[in-house]
Motif scaffolding. Structure first.
Motif, PDB file in Angstrom:
ATOM      1  N   LYS A  41     -45.545  22.807  77.560  1.00 19.46           N
ATOM      2  CA  LYS A  41     -45.483  22.058  76.305  1.00 19.46           C
ATOM      3  C   LYS A  41     -44.175  22.423  75.623  1.00 19.46           C
ATOM      4  O   LYS A  41     -44.062  23.445  74.957  1.00 19.46           O
ATOM      5  CB  LYS A  41     -46.691  22.384  75.440  1.00 19.46           C
ATOM      6  CG  LYS A  41     -47.983  21.860  76.054  1.00 19.46           C
ATOM      7  CD  LYS A  41     -49.205  22.338  75.323  1.00 19.46           C
ATOM      8  CE  LYS A  41     -50.481  21.836  75.937  1.00 19.46           C
ATOM      9  NZ  LYS A  41     -50.576  21.904  77.379  1.00 19.46           N
ATOM     10  N   HIS A  42     -43.159  21.591  75.841  1.00 21.57           N
ATOM     11  CA  HIS A  42     -41.813  21.828  75.326  1.00 21.57           C
ATOM     12  C   HIS A  42     -41.744  21.354  73.877  1.00 21.57           C
ATOM     13  O   HIS A  42     -41.560  20.177  73.611  1.00 21.57           O
ATOM     14  CB  HIS A  42     -40.784  21.095  76.185  1.00 21.57           C
ATOM     15  CG  HIS A  42     -40.757  21.571  77.593  1.00 21.57           C
ATOM     16  ND1 HIS A  42     -39.991  22.643  78.001  1.00 21.57           N
ATOM     17  CD2 HIS A  42     -41.432  21.145  78.687  1.00 21.57           C
ATOM     18  CE1 HIS A  42     -40.178  22.843  79.284  1.00 21.57           C
ATOM     19  NE2 HIS A  42     -41.042  21.953  79.726  1.00 21.57           N
ATOM     20  N   THR A  43     -41.926  22.283  72.955  1.00 21.49           N
ATOM     21  CA  THR A  43     -41.906  21.931  71.535  1.00 21.49           C
ATOM     22  C   THR A  43     -40.487  22.015  71.003  1.00 21.49           C
ATOM     23  O   THR A  43     -39.674  22.816  71.461  1.00 21.49           O
ATOM     24  CB  THR A  43     -42.817  22.860  70.717  1.00 21.49           C
ATOM     25  OG1 THR A  43     -42.441  24.214  70.976  1.00 21.49           O
ATOM     26  CG2 THR A  43     -44.274  22.673  71.075  1.00 21.49           C
ATOM     27  N   PHE A  44     -40.207  21.165  70.033  1.00 25.49           N
ATOM     28  CA  PHE A  44     -38.893  21.158  69.409  1.00 25.49           C
ATOM     29  C   PHE A  44     -39.016  20.614  67.998  1.00 25.49           C
ATOM     30  O   PHE A  44     -39.966  19.904  67.664  1.00 25.49           O
ATOM     31  CB  PHE A  44     -37.894  20.331  70.226  1.00 25.49           C
ATOM     32  CG  PHE A  44     -38.303  18.898  70.426  1.00 25.49           C
ATOM     33  CD1 PHE A  44     -37.837  17.907  69.572  1.00 25.49           C
ATOM     34  CD2 PHE A  44     -39.150  18.540  71.460  1.00 25.49           C
ATOM     35  CE1 PHE A  44     -38.213  16.584  69.752  1.00 25.49           C
ATOM     36  CE2 PHE A  44     -39.525  17.218  71.653  1.00 25.49           C
ATOM     37  CZ  PHE A  44     -39.061  16.244  70.795  1.00 25.49           C
ATOM     38  N   CYS A  45     -38.051  20.962  67.158  1.00 24.44           N
ATOM     39  CA  CYS A  45     -38.022  20.491  65.780  1.00 24.44           C
ATOM     40  C   CYS A  45     -37.658  19.010  65.768  1.00 24.44           C
ATOM     41  O   CYS A  45     -36.666  18.598  66.372  1.00 24.44           O
ATOM     42  CB  CYS A  45     -36.995  21.293  64.982  1.00 24.44           C
ATOM     43  SG  CYS A  45     -36.755  20.664  63.303  1.00 24.44           S
ATOM     44  N   ARG A  46     -38.470  18.213  65.071  1.00 25.31           N
ATOM     45  CA  ARG A  46     -38.233  16.767  65.007  1.00 25.31           C
ATOM     46  C   ARG A  46     -36.970  16.432  64.215  1.00 25.31           C
ATOM     47  O   ARG A  46     -36.408  15.356  64.381  1.00 25.31           O
ATOM     48  CB  ARG A  46     -39.425  16.059  64.376  1.00 25.31           C
ATOM     49  CG  ARG A  46     -40.654  16.122  65.244  1.00 25.31           C
ATOM     50  CD  ARG A  46     -41.786  15.322  64.684  1.00 25.31           C
ATOM     51  NE  ARG A  46     -42.119  15.779  63.337  1.00 25.31           N
ATOM     52  CZ  ARG A  46     -42.911  15.136  62.515  1.00 25.31           C
ATOM     53  NH1 ARG A  46     -43.451  13.995  62.882  1.00 25.31           N
ATOM     54  NH2 ARG A  46     -43.190  15.618  61.329  1.00 25.31           N
TER      55      ARG A  46
END
Length: 130
Positions: A68-73
């Motif tokens: 689950k590659h999370t990143f700041c929108r």
């Protein structure tokens, strides 16, 4: 030695705290890790705390949809994510830690993510041997 660090994305909307050992930084050559430039610092969930920005995160998944590659929108920075190799842990991007000089980070481990299946089979065989 475990130490406490704080870190963030570029714009600061996502902030976190982590207890980790910087000597455990690792590197992976899979396509996404190479393009993101991640230095992995994999920790147990209890050693990670999201301080703010849960609503600012977006998640990208591909292939097996395990990672689950999370990143700041807002700024797009990948500060941490759930890795495919250890889906029960969190991998913090050590380059996002406050006060840590990325040039001083020396990855002590390498994972051949470009050849994920073969590399994982080798890791498992080594663990079974010893």
């Amino acid at each position: 030695m475990l130490e406490t660090y704080e870190g963030s994305c570029h714009c600061g909307r996502v902030r976190f705290r982590v207890r980790a050992d910087l000597s455990r930084v690792s590197e992976c050559n899979c396509s996404i890790c190479m393009k993101k430039g991640v230095f992995h610092l994999t920790v147990l969930p209890e050693d990670f705390e999201l301080l703010r920005g849960e609503g600012e995160l977006s998640t990208y998944q591909f292939n097996t949809n395990t990672a689950k590659h999370t990143f700041c929108r807002t700024c797009g920075i990948h500060s941490f994510y759930v890795p495919r190799l250890h889906p029960d842990k969190i991998s913090v991007n050590a380059r996002c830690l406050d006060g840590v000089d990325p040039a001083a980070l020396k990855p002590s481990r390498f994972f051949d993510g470009r050849n994920w299946e073969e590399a994982q089979a080798r890791r498992k065989a080594e663990a079974d041997r010893g």
